[in-house]
Design an enzyme around this catalytic site. Structure first.
Site, PDB file in Angstrom:
ATOM      1  CE1 TYR A 162      -2.187  -9.624   1.963  1.00 28.14           C
ATOM      2  CE2 TYR A 162      -3.890 -10.517   3.479  1.00 28.14           C
ATOM      3  CZ  TYR A 162      -3.488  -9.255   2.880  1.00 28.14           C
ATOM      4  OH  TYR A 162      -4.058  -8.254   2.535  1.00 28.14           O
ATOM      5  CE  LYS A 233       5.352  -0.047  -5.219  1.00 31.38           C
ATOM      6  NZ  LYS A 233       5.349   1.690  -5.960  1.00 31.38           N
ATOM      7  CG  ASP A 287       2.587   3.269  -7.758  1.00 32.06           C
ATOM      8  OD1 ASP A 287       3.110   2.178  -7.992  1.00 32.06           O
ATOM      9  OD2 ASP A 287       3.152   4.228  -8.154  1.00 32.06           O
ATOM     10  CG  ASP A 311      -6.758  -7.647   0.794  1.00 35.20           C
ATOM     11  OD1 ASP A 311      -7.881  -7.388   0.721  1.00 35.20           O
ATOM     12  OD2 ASP A 311      -6.248  -7.659   1.974  1.00 35.20           O
TER      13      ASP A 311
END
Ligand code: NAP
Length: 427
Positions: A162, A233, A287, A311
């Protein structure tokens, strides 16, 4: 641009901030508001009287919010011209008065105009996006036990993809960046990137990761929550997301050694017994976390995560308890906080007095809690819950409920106020 200060505003007092970034709120603080675009004016008109009623009934005139309107988006543009969607004065006043609440703002697609919301967060250094997600009794939800989910997501708000550092495919800038990267890749014997690619940069720093985690831990300790889970991640992006996880653990170890334990310590050293007054620090791959929140939601309480994961995760978790219409949001920095509805401007409903004002009302609840005006916040939550369980709801909930009474946005606000009045009079 902004209306002149009224008598009320002149008699108001200023919010101060302590060294831990917590507000010290006087009894008559100035709170800034931005109505927002599209449905913004409708939901603000329903929400503001709810805040005033709750504060009046709870504190009997001892405390009062002095509202101060700031302009942004289409309203600013109409008054000051096409290039004035985020006037400098609006930024200055949010920073000066410290706490503000806003409706949604339009980001025109494809015009090249950067999101006003992202600009506000970055310019005011509102580094923590805080999204409490819980179930409200009576709200239709897609899972069997929505009440099992009750999490507060702390999403890093200033960097990650972002940060807005990207170059269009085929542009000269992209090619220059790719030439530089490809040289490095060649030197290390790695495959190179096609020169036709678009390029985006994902910055992630120790300073920003640590201050987010610090806030998440402080919040968990102050509100009696049981754990903070780092969601990342790091298995794939070792030097960005993996570092986010490591920096997060370091904050716990170095700054809160007496108040935190890790899951590993818990199983290897403490026989699964959490020492009194301690919270557990965990980490999960992003995930896997999506299914964890659906399958084992009660194991998670506070979540700290980089911008993009946060988000996605906050919208998915909101859907689990009934959707964005009920989801509050806050953007918090060390000397400033901006509370906001999490949905957009829903332009097709603008001016129809139709939509659900709950996201903005519940953002106001978070604002009151942040101010330490807990009793007023709780009064609003029980009044909203009561309206929904009475079956008095706006179209979005009515279409999913049997026997609901569909009311307009303003009438829903009025039903909440009526419940506040009744609670205040003991019935
Ligand atoms: P949106 O405005 O959130 O609307 C999408 C749909 O969500 C609406 O059509 C409606 O669904 C439902 N919805 C949204 N708010 C609702 C409410 N208060 N009550 C009931 N239902 C509600 O998303 P969008 O259409 O993608 O975005 C429109 C504009 O908003 C864009 O310019 C975008 O950039 C901006 N935006 C701003 C913010 C912000 O200011 N924080 C956030 C997101 C988007 P149904 O059609 O099913 O009734």
């Amino acid at each position: 641009m902004v209306k002149d200060m009224s008598e009320n505003e002149r008699s108001a007092q200023t919010i101060e901030w302590d060294i831990d970034g917590r507000p010290v709120v006087p009894d008559k603080p100035i709170i800034s508001f931005i109505e927002g675009d599209g449905i913004g004016p409708d939901i603000w008109a329903a929400a503001r009287p709810v805040f005033d009623a709750a504060v009046r009934h709870t504190y009997g005139g001892k405390r009062r919010i002095i509202w101060h309107e700031l302009l942004a988006g289409e309203k600013a543009q109409k008054l000051h011209g096409p290039d004035t969607r985020l006037p400098e004065r609006t930024l200055e006043d949010i920073a000066r008065y410290g706490i503000a609440i806003k409706g949604p703002l339009t980001t025109p697609v494809g015009s090249g105009f950067r999101s006003l919301n992202v600009a506000l967060r970055q310019k005011l250094d509102l580094y923590a996006c805080v999204r409490p997600i819980r179930y409200f009794q009576g709200v239709p939800a897609p899972v069997v036990h929505p009440e099992r989910l009750n999490v507060v997501i702390f999403r890093e708000n200033t960097e990650d993809v972002y940060a807005g550092v990207e170059w269009e495919a085929g542009s000269q800038d992209a090619q220059e960046v790719l030439n530089f990267i490809n040289k490095k890749l060649k030197d290390s014997g790695s495959p190179t990137i096609s020169l036709k690619s678009a390029v985006g940069i994902k910055p992630m720093s120790e300073f920003n990761s640590r201050r987010l985690m610090r806030r998440a831990i402080q919040y968990a300790l102050e509100t009696g929550r049981k754990s903070v889970t780092l969601v990342h991640k790091g298995n794939i992006m070792k030097y960005t997301e993996g570092a986010f996880r490591d920096w997060g653990y370091r904050v716990a170890l170095e700054e809160f050694p007496e108040q935190t334990v890790t899951e590993t310590e818990l199983s290897e050293r403490l026989n699964g017994q959490i020492p009194s007054g301690c919270i557990v620090i965990k980490d999960r791959i992003a995930d896997a976390m999506f299914q964890q929140l659906i399958l084992r939601p009660e194991e998670y309480s506070v979540i700290a995560t980089p911008n993009l994961n946060g988000d996605y995760l906050s919208d998915a978790a909101s859907a689990q308890v009934g959707g964005l219409g009920m989801a509050p949001g806050a953007n918090i920095g060390d000397r400033c906080a901006l509370f906001e509805a999490t949905h957009g401007t829903a332009p097709k409903y603008a001016g129809l007095d139709k939509v659900n004002p709950s996201s903005l009302i519940l953002s106001g609840v978070e604002m009151l809690k942040f101010m330490g005006w807990i009793e007023a916040a709780e009064l609003i939550v029980s009044a909203v819950t009561k309206a929904i369980t009475q079956g008095i709801v706006t179209y979005d909930l009515a279409r999913q409920m049997e026997d609901a009474q569909e009311v307009k946005c303003s009438k829903f606000g009025a039903a909440i106020r009526k419940n506040i009045d009744k609670a205040a009079h003991g019935n």
